[in-house]
Design a protein around this motif. Structure first.
Motif, PDB file in Angstrom:
ATOM      1  N   ASP A 117      -2.339   5.780  -0.997  1.00 50.82           N
ATOM      2  CA  ASP A 117      -3.319   4.769  -0.578  1.00 50.82           C
ATOM      3  C   ASP A 117      -3.648   3.719  -1.639  1.00 50.82           C
ATOM      4  O   ASP A 117      -4.497   2.861  -1.403  1.00 50.82           O
ATOM      5  N   VAL A 159       1.644  -5.473   2.481  1.00 45.14           N
ATOM      6  CA  VAL A 159       0.381  -5.917   3.085  1.00 45.14           C
ATOM      7  C   VAL A 159       0.038  -7.314   2.585  1.00 45.14           C
ATOM      8  O   VAL A 159       0.523  -7.755   1.542  1.00 45.14           O
ATOM      9  N   ARG A 196      -5.576  -9.301   2.716  1.00 47.25           N
ATOM     10  CA  ARG A 196      -6.648  -8.623   3.448  1.00 47.25           C
ATOM     11  C   ARG A 196      -6.316  -7.151   3.718  1.00 47.25           C
ATOM     12  O   ARG A 196      -7.076  -6.444   4.357  1.00 47.25           O
ATOM     13  N   GLY A 197      -5.157  -6.696   3.232  1.00 46.81           N
ATOM     14  CA  GLY A 197      -4.755  -5.314   3.419  1.00 46.81           C
ATOM     15  C   GLY A 197      -4.093  -5.032   4.748  1.00 46.81           C
ATOM     16  O   GLY A 197      -3.865  -3.878   5.097  1.00 46.81           O
ATOM     17  N   LEU A 209      -3.408   0.303  -3.634  1.00 47.41           N
ATOM     18  CA  LEU A 209      -2.922  -1.053  -3.433  1.00 47.41           C
ATOM     19  C   LEU A 209      -2.138  -1.403  -4.683  1.00 47.41           C
ATOM     20  O   LEU A 209      -2.660  -1.280  -5.804  1.00 47.41           O
ATOM     21  N   LYS A 252       0.860  -1.179   0.000  1.00 51.01           N
ATOM     22  CA  LYS A 252       0.000   0.000   0.000  1.00 51.01           C
ATOM     23  C   LYS A 252       0.893   1.226   0.000  1.00 51.01           C
ATOM     24  O   LYS A 252       1.818   1.341   0.805  1.00 51.01           O
TER      25      LYS A 252
END
Length: 88
Positions: A52, A30, A33-34, A54, A5
């Protein structure tokens, strides 16, 4: 290859000449699931990622391949922006 991220920008006043024109971002690794799975690091952005986002990254020797100079001193490169993920 792994997920990260974007958590910030890195401003470089001096860098190896082979990296001229490159944009560098701070990325936190990450899981799917982040959730954070490591410490933030700096990576070269080749896909115009933003705060921010991904992103999909490569590390090690493969980090140089997406850049126009494959002999640049790179350790991590952003090679994709994740639009969505499906878990089966």
């Amino acid at each position: 290859m792994f997920l990260g991220k974007v958590v910030g920008k890195a401003i470089l006043t001096q860098k190896d000449p082979s990296l001229e024109g490159g944009k560098f971002l701070v990325v936190e690794p990450v899981n799917r699931r982040g959730e954070s799975v490591g410490k933030p690091f700096v990576a070269l952005d080749t896909v115009q990622a933003g705060q921010d986002d991904l992103v999909f990254l490569v590390k090690g020797r493969e980090a140089c391949i997406p850049w126009h100079n494959q002999f640049s001193p790179l350790d991590a490169t952003i090679v994709g922006i994740v639009d969505g993920m499906a878990t089966d």
